[in-house]
Design a protein around this motif. Structure first.
Motif, PDB file in Angstrom:
ATOM      1  N   UNK A 140       0.514  -1.204   0.002  1.00 52.17           N
ATOM      2  CA  UNK A 140       0.071  -0.282  -0.080  1.00 52.17           C
ATOM      3  C   UNK A 140       1.392   1.067   0.193  1.00 52.17           C
ATOM      4  N   UNK A 141       2.225   0.875   0.329  1.00 51.96           N
ATOM      5  CA  UNK A 141       3.056   1.767   0.627  1.00 51.96           C
ATOM      6  C   UNK A 141       3.692   2.600  -0.572  1.00 51.96           C
ATOM      7  N   UNK A 142       4.678   1.856  -1.531  1.00 52.45           N
ATOM      8  CA  UNK A 142       4.622   1.595  -2.591  1.00 52.45           C
ATOM      9  C   UNK A 142       4.112   1.661  -3.482  1.00 52.45           C
ATOM     10  N   UNK A 143       2.703   1.656  -4.062  1.00 56.61           N
ATOM     11  CA  UNK A 143       1.266   0.995  -4.539  1.00 56.61           C
ATOM     12  C   UNK A 143       1.336   2.407  -4.932  1.00 56.61           C
ATOM     13  N   UNK A 144       1.435   3.024  -3.480  1.00 62.31           N
ATOM     14  CA  UNK A 144       0.581   5.072  -3.509  1.00 62.31           C
ATOM     15  C   UNK A 144       0.948   5.994  -4.519  1.00 62.31           C
ATOM     16  N   UNK A 145       1.683   6.020  -5.509  1.00 65.25           N
ATOM     17  CA  UNK A 145       3.047   7.060  -5.326  1.00 65.25           C
ATOM     18  C   UNK A 145       3.362   6.648  -6.508  1.00 65.25           C
ATOM     19  N   UNK A 146       3.084   7.726  -6.999  1.00 68.81           N
ATOM     20  CA  UNK A 146       3.718   7.827  -9.273  1.00 68.81           C
ATOM     21  C   UNK A 146       4.946   8.825  -8.689  1.00 68.81           C
ATOM     22  N   UNK A 147       5.768   7.730  -9.162  1.00 71.10           N
ATOM     23  CA  UNK A 147       6.749   8.145  -9.657  1.00 71.10           C
ATOM     24  C   UNK A 147       7.622   8.441 -10.748  1.00 71.10           C
ATOM     25  N   UNK A 148       7.694  10.383 -11.722  1.00 69.34           N
ATOM     26  CA  UNK A 148       7.957  10.021 -12.921  1.00 69.34           C
ATOM     27  C   UNK A 148       9.345  10.709 -13.034  1.00 69.34           C
ATOM     28  N   UNK A 149      10.073  10.204 -13.707  1.00 67.73           N
ATOM     29  CA  UNK A 149      11.643  10.796 -13.825  1.00 67.73           C
ATOM     30  C   UNK A 149      12.028  11.790 -14.748  1.00 67.73           C
ATOM     31  N   UNK A 150      12.918  12.324 -14.995  1.00 61.34           N
ATOM     32  CA  UNK A 150      13.599  13.561 -16.217  1.00 61.34           C
ATOM     33  C   UNK A 150      14.258  11.985 -17.028  1.00 61.34           C
ATOM     34  N   UNK A 151      13.456  11.891 -18.136  1.00 67.74           N
ATOM     35  CA  UNK A 151      14.279  11.242 -19.044  1.00 67.74           C
ATOM     36  C   UNK A 151      15.884  11.553 -19.038  1.00 67.74           C
ATOM     37  N   UNK A 152      16.233  11.630 -19.043  1.00 70.42           N
ATOM     38  CA  UNK A 152      17.717  12.201 -18.972  1.00 70.42           C
ATOM     39  C   UNK A 152      18.701  11.382 -18.309  1.00 70.42           C
ATOM     40  N   UNK A 153      17.498  11.077 -16.972  1.00 67.10           N
ATOM     41  CA  UNK A 153      18.568   9.892 -16.103  1.00 67.10           C
ATOM     42  C   UNK A 153      17.043   8.874 -16.521  1.00 67.10           C
ATOM     43  N   UNK A 154      16.902   8.304 -16.986  1.00 65.70           N
ATOM     44  CA  UNK A 154      16.221   7.470 -17.518  1.00 65.70           C
ATOM     45  C   UNK A 154      15.107   6.566 -16.679  1.00 65.70           C
ATOM     46  N   UNK A 155      14.504   5.965 -16.568  1.00 63.82           N
ATOM     47  CA  UNK A 155      13.076   5.462 -16.300  1.00 63.82           C
ATOM     48  C   UNK A 155      12.724   5.141 -14.994  1.00 63.82           C
ATOM     49  N   UNK A 156      12.062   5.006 -13.872  1.00 65.91           N
ATOM     50  CA  UNK A 156      11.643   4.770 -12.828  1.00 65.91           C
ATOM     51  C   UNK A 156      11.317   3.479 -12.559  1.00 65.91           C
ATOM     52  N   UNK A 157      11.754   2.444 -11.936  1.00 67.55           N
ATOM     53  CA  UNK A 157      11.616   1.012 -12.287  1.00 67.55           C
ATOM     54  C   UNK A 157      10.186   1.165 -10.906  1.00 67.55           C
ATOM     55  N   UNK A 158       9.643   0.981 -10.751  1.00 66.29           N
ATOM     56  CA  UNK A 158       7.662   0.722  -9.673  1.00 66.29           C
ATOM     57  C   UNK A 158       8.378  -0.647  -9.195  1.00 66.29           C
ATOM     58  N   UNK A 159       8.999  -1.536  -9.639  1.00 66.76           N
ATOM     59  CA  UNK A 159       8.972  -3.099  -8.469  1.00 66.76           C
ATOM     60  C   UNK A 159      10.536  -3.036  -8.240  1.00 66.76           C
ATOM     61  N   UNK A 160      11.128  -2.094  -8.868  1.00 63.24           N
ATOM     62  CA  UNK A 160      12.780  -2.471  -7.801  1.00 63.24           C
ATOM     63  C   UNK A 160      13.075  -1.464  -6.710  1.00 63.24           C
ATOM     64  N   UNK A 161      12.252   0.075  -7.416  1.00 60.55           N
ATOM     65  CA  UNK A 161      12.383   1.012  -6.354  1.00 60.55           C
ATOM     66  C   UNK A 161      14.001   1.717  -7.124  1.00 60.55           C
ATOM     67  N   UNK A 162      13.707   2.048  -8.559  1.00 63.13           N
ATOM     68  CA  UNK A 162      15.226   2.283  -9.364  1.00 63.13           C
ATOM     69  C   UNK A 162      15.268   2.877 -10.083  1.00 63.13           C
ATOM     70  N   UNK A 163      15.793   4.102 -10.501  1.00 61.22           N
ATOM     71  CA  UNK A 163      16.617   4.350 -12.058  1.00 61.22           C
ATOM     72  C   UNK A 163      16.630   3.142 -12.352  1.00 61.22           C
ATOM     73  N   UNK A 164      16.211   3.175 -13.672  1.00 65.92           N
ATOM     74  CA  UNK A 164      16.641   2.432 -14.363  1.00 65.92           C
ATOM     75  C   UNK A 164      17.125   3.008 -16.008  1.00 65.92           C
ATOM     76  N   UNK A 165      17.980   2.309 -16.669  1.00 62.99           N
ATOM     77  CA  UNK A 165      18.718   2.937 -17.947  1.00 62.99           C
ATOM     78  C   UNK A 165      19.708   3.964 -17.885  1.00 62.99           C
TER      79      UNK A 165
END
Length: 175
Positions: A140-165
Motif C-alpha cells: 500500500x505504501x509502494x503502490x501509492x506513489x506515481x513517480x516520473x523521472x526526467x528522461x535524461x536519468x532514465x525511467x523509474x522502475x516501480x518494482x525495484x524502486x530504482x532508476x533504470x536505463x
C-alpha cells in the motif's frame, strides 16, 4: 492575408505540439516528480556532491558527483516518498533519532558527516523504517506513489524502486 493565416496556424500548431510534448516529462530543472511534487535537480546535485565528498576519504569507494547522480535520483525519490508517507503517519513516523540510529547500525555513520549527504541518507533511512514498520502492508505504501523521472536519468522502475536505463539519447532501445 491567407498566407499570414497559414503562418499563424503553423506557429500555433508548433506551440501546441511543444506544450503537449513537455507535459510528458518533468520540467527542465526537475529531476523527478513524486505524486506531482517536484524534486529539483539542485537537490540531486547537492546530494551527489555531499556524498562524493564523504566517499572521497575512502579510495576504494570514491566516486565523482556525476557517477553518483543516478543513485542520488533514487535516494531523492525515496526521500520524497517517505516524506509524504510520514505526513500521513503523523506521530507514528520515524523520528530523527530513529533514522540516525538506523544509519549507524547499518555501519554507514560516515554518511552523516556531511550535511547534504546526511539529508539524503536520512531520507533513505526514513523510507526503510517506514517499509519495515508496514510489514506485509508495504504494498500500500509502494503502490501509492506515481513517480516520473526526467528522461535524461532514465525511467523509474516501480518494482525495484530504482532508476533504470542511462537516459542517454545515444543508447539503442530494444523494440
Amino acid at each position: 492575408m491567407k498566407s499570414c493565416m497559414k503562418v499563424l496556424t503553423g506557429a500555433a500548431l508548433g506551440v501546441v505540439g511543444v506544450a503537449a510534448l513537455s507535459g510528458c516529462s518533468p520540467a527542465s530543472g526537475t529531476a523527478a516528480l513524486v505524486n506531482d511534487v517536484a524534486i529539483p535537480d539542485a537537490r540531486v546535485t547537492s546530494f551527489a556532491e555531499g556524498c562524493s565528498a564523504v566517499l572521497a576519504s575512502s579510495p576504494q569507494l570514491a566516486q565523482s558527483p556525476n557517477q553518483l547522480r543516478p543513485q542520488m535520483v533514487k535516494w531523492a525519490v525515496l526521500d520524497e516518498m517517505s516524506r509524504q508517507q510520514a505526513e500521513q503517519m503523523g506521530s507514528n513516523a520515524p523520528d530523527d533519532a530513529q533514522m540516525r540510529d538506523y544509519i549507524e547500525q547499518s555501519g554507514l555513520s560516515q554518511l552523516l558527516g556531511n550535511g547534504e549527504c546526511a539529508e539524503a541518507a536520512l531520507g533513505v533511512a526514513r523510507h526503510d523504517l517506514i517499509a519495515l514498520s508496514l510489514g506485509s502492508n508495504m504494498d500500500s505504501y509502494f503502490g501509492a506513489y506515481t513517480v516520473e523521472v526526467n528522461p535524461r536519468y532514465g525511467t523509474w522502475d516501480q518494482a525495484n524502486l530504482a532508476v533504470s536505463g542511462s537516459g542517454s539519447l545515444s543508447e539503442l532501445v530494444d523494440l
